[in-house]
Scaffold this motif. Structure first.
Motif, PDB file in Angstrom:
ATOM      1  N   GLY A  91     -17.760 -65.337  80.273  1.00 39.77           N
ATOM      2  CA  GLY A  91     -17.228 -66.351  79.358  1.00 39.77           C
ATOM      3  C   GLY A  91     -17.054 -65.827  77.957  1.00 39.77           C
ATOM      4  N   THR A  92     -17.848 -66.340  77.010  1.00 35.78           N
ATOM      5  CA  THR A  92     -17.694 -65.972  75.607  1.00 35.78           C
ATOM      6  C   THR A  92     -18.453 -64.707  75.233  1.00 35.78           C
ATOM      7  OG1 THR A  92     -19.505 -67.430  74.972  1.00 35.78           O
ATOM      8  CG2 THR A  92     -17.264 -68.340  74.875  1.00 35.78           C
ATOM      9  N   TYR A  93     -19.034 -64.038  76.213  1.00 33.42           N
ATOM     10  CA  TYR A  93     -19.707 -62.774  75.959  1.00 33.42           C
ATOM     11  C   TYR A  93     -19.730 -61.931  77.225  1.00 33.42           C
ATOM     12  CZ  TYR A  93     -23.740 -64.733  78.367  1.00 33.42           C
ATOM     13  OH  TYR A  93     -24.560 -65.283  79.304  1.00 33.42           O
ATOM     14  N   GLY A  94     -20.114 -60.686  77.065  1.00 31.86           N
ATOM     15  CA  GLY A  94     -20.289 -59.788  78.189  1.00 31.86           C
ATOM     16  C   GLY A  94     -21.670 -59.166  78.109  1.00 31.86           C
ATOM     17  N   GLU A  95     -22.308 -58.963  79.246  1.00 34.23           N
ATOM     18  CA  GLU A  95     -23.592 -58.268  79.305  1.00 34.23           C
ATOM     19  C   GLU A  95     -23.306 -56.775  79.231  1.00 34.23           C
ATOM     20  OE1 GLU A  95     -26.649 -59.527  79.472  1.00 34.23           O
ATOM     21  OE2 GLU A  95     -26.133 -61.631  79.792  1.00 34.23           O
ATOM     22  N   VAL A  96     -23.952 -56.070  78.298  1.00 29.88           N
ATOM     23  CA  VAL A  96     -23.676 -54.662  78.062  1.00 29.88           C
ATOM     24  C   VAL A  96     -24.884 -53.816  78.438  1.00 29.88           C
ATOM     25  CG1 VAL A  96     -23.166 -52.928  76.294  1.00 29.88           C
ATOM     26  CG2 VAL A  96     -22.098 -55.171  76.183  1.00 29.88           C
ATOM     27  N   THR A  97     -24.616 -52.715  79.119  1.00 28.91           N
ATOM     28  CA  THR A  97     -25.634 -51.720  79.420  1.00 28.91           C
ATOM     29  C   THR A  97     -25.108 -50.362  78.986  1.00 28.91           C
ATOM     30  OG1 THR A  97     -26.317 -52.965  81.370  1.00 28.91           O
ATOM     31  CG2 THR A  97     -27.045 -50.693  81.237  1.00 28.91           C
ATOM     32  N   PHE A  98     -25.872 -49.666  78.144  1.00 30.84           N
ATOM     33  CA  PHE A  98     -25.532 -48.299  77.759  1.00 30.84           C
ATOM     34  C   PHE A  98     -26.237 -47.360  78.720  1.00 30.84           C
ATOM     35  CE2 PHE A  98     -24.729 -50.518  73.794  1.00 30.84           C
ATOM     36  CZ  PHE A  98     -23.590 -49.891  73.332  1.00 30.84           C
ATOM     37  N   ASP A  99     -25.520 -46.393  79.270  1.00 36.59           N
ATOM     38  CA  ASP A  99     -26.101 -45.443  80.220  1.00 36.59           C
ATOM     39  C   ASP A  99     -27.249 -44.682  79.572  1.00 36.59           C
ATOM     40  OD1 ASP A  99     -24.136 -46.256  81.946  1.00 36.59           O
ATOM     41  OD2 ASP A  99     -22.928 -44.430  81.770  1.00 36.59           O
ATOM     42  N   GLY A 100     -28.435 -44.758  80.177  1.00 38.19           N
ATOM     43  CA  GLY A 100     -29.585 -43.981  79.723  1.00 38.19           C
ATOM     44  C   GLY A 100     -30.209 -44.440  78.427  1.00 38.19           C
ATOM     45  N   VAL A 101     -29.924 -45.647  77.975  1.00 35.24           N
ATOM     46  CA  VAL A 101     -30.465 -46.143  76.702  1.00 35.24           C
ATOM     47  C   VAL A 101     -31.256 -47.424  76.943  1.00 35.24           C
ATOM     48  CG1 VAL A 101     -29.891 -47.004  74.396  1.00 35.24           C
ATOM     49  CG2 VAL A 101     -28.547 -45.165  75.402  1.00 35.24           C
ATOM     50  N   ASP A 102     -32.450 -47.492  76.361  1.00 30.23           N
ATOM     51  CA  ASP A 102     -33.261 -48.695  76.447  1.00 30.23           C
ATOM     52  C   ASP A 102     -32.772 -49.675  75.384  1.00 30.23           C
ATOM     53  OD1 ASP A 102     -35.190 -50.591  76.893  1.00 30.23           O
ATOM     54  OD2 ASP A 102     -36.765 -49.522  75.816  1.00 30.23           O
ATOM     55  N   CYS A 103     -31.972 -50.635  75.809  1.00 23.38           N
ATOM     56  CA  CYS A 103     -31.352 -51.565  74.870  1.00 23.38           C
ATOM     57  C   CYS A 103     -31.190 -52.913  75.569  1.00 23.38           C
ATOM     58  CB  CYS A 103     -30.004 -51.006  74.431  1.00 23.38           C
ATOM     59  SG  CYS A 103     -29.322 -51.799  72.984  1.00 23.38           S
ATOM     60  N   GLU A 104     -32.302 -53.583  75.824  1.00 22.24           N
ATOM     61  CA  GLU A 104     -32.278 -54.818  76.596  1.00 22.24           C
ATOM     62  C   GLU A 104     -31.664 -55.978  75.813  1.00 22.24           C
ATOM     63  OE1 GLU A 104     -35.700 -55.961  78.738  1.00 22.24           O
ATOM     64  OE2 GLU A 104     -36.334 -53.886  79.050  1.00 22.24           O
ATOM     65  N   GLY A 105     -30.981 -56.836  76.560  1.00 21.20           N
ATOM     66  CA  GLY A 105     -30.416 -58.041  75.961  1.00 21.20           C
ATOM     67  C   GLY A 105     -29.167 -57.817  75.139  1.00 21.20           C
ATOM     68  N   MET A 106     -28.554 -56.654  75.263  1.00 23.72           N
ATOM     69  CA  MET A 106     -27.345 -56.368  74.482  1.00 23.72           C
ATOM     70  C   MET A 106     -26.165 -57.128  75.074  1.00 23.72           C
ATOM     71  SD  MET A 106     -25.827 -55.013  71.965  1.00 23.72           S
ATOM     72  CE  MET A 106     -27.255 -54.178  71.332  1.00 23.72           C
ATOM     73  N   LYS A 107     -25.378 -57.725  74.187  1.00 24.22           N
ATOM     74  CA  LYS A 107     -24.207 -58.480  74.596  1.00 24.22           C
ATOM     75  C   LYS A 107     -23.003 -58.031  73.767  1.00 24.22           C
ATOM     76  CE  LYS A 107     -26.675 -62.554  76.190  1.00 24.22           C
ATOM     77  NZ  LYS A 107     -27.585 -61.733  76.897  1.00 24.22           N
ATOM     78  N   LEU A 108     -21.845 -58.333  74.292  1.00 25.42           N
ATOM     79  CA  LEU A 108     -20.595 -58.142  73.579  1.00 25.42           C
ATOM     80  C   LEU A 108     -20.017 -59.541  73.405  1.00 25.42           C
ATOM     81  CD1 LEU A 108     -18.671 -55.887  72.543  1.00 25.42           C
ATOM     82  CD2 LEU A 108     -17.473 -56.093  74.719  1.00 25.42           C
ATOM     83  N   ALA A 109     -20.000 -60.040  72.165  1.00 23.22           N
ATOM     84  CA  ALA A 109     -19.526 -61.398  71.882  1.00 23.22           C
ATOM     85  C   ALA A 109     -18.053 -61.365  71.507  1.00 23.22           C
ATOM     86  CB  ALA A 109     -20.345 -62.005  70.745  1.00 23.22           C
ATOM     87  N   PHE A 110     -17.331 -62.442  71.847  1.00 22.15           N
ATOM     88  CA  PHE A 110     -15.897 -62.536  71.583  1.00 22.15           C
ATOM     89  C   PHE A 110     -15.623 -63.725  70.674  1.00 22.15           C
ATOM     90  CE2 PHE A 110     -16.514 -61.116  76.039  1.00 22.15           C
ATOM     91  CZ  PHE A 110     -16.216 -59.783  75.839  1.00 22.15           C
ATOM     92  N   TYR A 111     -14.887 -63.471  69.564  1.00 23.48           N
ATOM     93  CA  TYR A 111     -14.588 -64.506  68.580  1.00 23.48           C
ATOM     94  C   TYR A 111     -13.128 -64.444  68.169  1.00 23.48           C
ATOM     95  CZ  TYR A 111     -19.643 -64.775  68.025  1.00 23.48           C
ATOM     96  OH  TYR A 111     -20.976 -64.926  68.257  1.00 23.48           O
ATOM     97  N   GLY A 112     -12.576 -65.578  67.784  1.00 23.35           N
ATOM     98  CA  GLY A 112     -11.213 -65.641  67.262  1.00 23.35           C
ATOM     99  C   GLY A 112     -10.397 -66.662  68.007  1.00 23.35           C
ATOM    100  N   SER A 113      -9.249 -66.240  68.533  1.00 23.62           N
ATOM    101  CA  SER A 113      -8.392 -67.115  69.332  1.00 23.62           C
ATOM    102  C   SER A 113      -8.105 -66.399  70.646  1.00 23.62           C
ATOM    103  CB  SER A 113      -7.093 -67.432  68.601  1.00 23.62           C
ATOM    104  OG  SER A 113      -6.273 -66.287  68.564  1.00 23.62           O
ATOM    105  N   PRO A 114      -7.722 -67.128  71.691  1.00 24.11           N
ATOM    106  CA  PRO A 114      -7.466 -66.475  72.976  1.00 24.11           C
ATOM    107  C   PRO A 114      -6.413 -65.371  72.919  1.00 24.11           C
ATOM    108  CG  PRO A 114      -7.640 -68.838  73.278  1.00 24.11           C
ATOM    109  CD  PRO A 114      -7.630 -68.591  71.786  1.00 24.11           C
ATOM    110  N   SER A 115      -5.454 -65.486  72.022  1.00 24.86           N
ATOM    111  CA  SER A 115      -4.406 -64.472  71.954  1.00 24.86           C
ATOM    112  C   SER A 115      -4.758 -63.314  71.017  1.00 24.86           C
ATOM    113  CB  SER A 115      -3.091 -65.107  71.501  1.00 24.86           C
ATOM    114  OG  SER A 115      -3.248 -65.649  70.215  1.00 24.86           O
TER     115      SER A 115
END
Length: 139
Positions: A91-115
């Motif tokens: 939905g309004t975010y993505g779950e992110v995992t960095f290869d080989g990095v301890d970085c729990e709970g990282m998300k990619l949030a999306f803001y603005g307009s659909p276009s």
């Protein structure tokens, strides 16, 4: 009479200009969450103002250039050495995992307009904890 008519025209023009300016500002702000449901909406090269890039691929993986822990707004040790990972959309975010990095709970949030939206790495979705906004590079 002509002066009164001139004043009415001037007020009407100023009112219309104010509405246009408010509409433009609301449309261009990146404070509103945007739903991103398909990888196609994300696929491509994204960059921030400092020139760091993230390339999202159609298989849900990404490759970044120039990221460090300050760019993702978290204490993710080793991120400068690991510029690859995966993102799964929700939905309004993505779950992110960095290869080989301890970085729990990282998300990619999306803001603005659909276009026209921006993406930012964050661990704190509630307070808009984004440090850098990435936008799609024009080809």
């Amino acid at each position: 009479m002509a002066a009164e008519q001139h004043q009415r025209i001037r007020r009407a023009f100023m009112g219309a200009a104010s509405v246009c300016a408010a509409t433009f500002l609301l449309a261009s702000c990146s404070d509103y969450p945007v739903e991103v449901d398909t990888v196609d909406q994300l696929t491509g090269v994204w960059s921030d103002f400092a020139g760091r890039t993230v390339e999202f691929k159609g298989d849900g993986t990404f490759t970044a250039k120039g990221l460090d822990k300050a760019d993702v707004g978290a204490d993710c040790s080793g991120i400068a050495d690991r510029q690859r990972g995966t993102v799964s959309l929700s939905g309004t975010y993505g779950e992110v995992t960095f290869d080989g990095v301890d970085c729990e709970g990282m998300k990619l949030a999306f803001y603005g307009s659909p276009s026209s939206f921006v993406a930012c790495f964050t661990q704190d979705m509630t307070s808009g904890g984004c440090t850098d906004e990435f936008s799609r590079k024009d080809d």
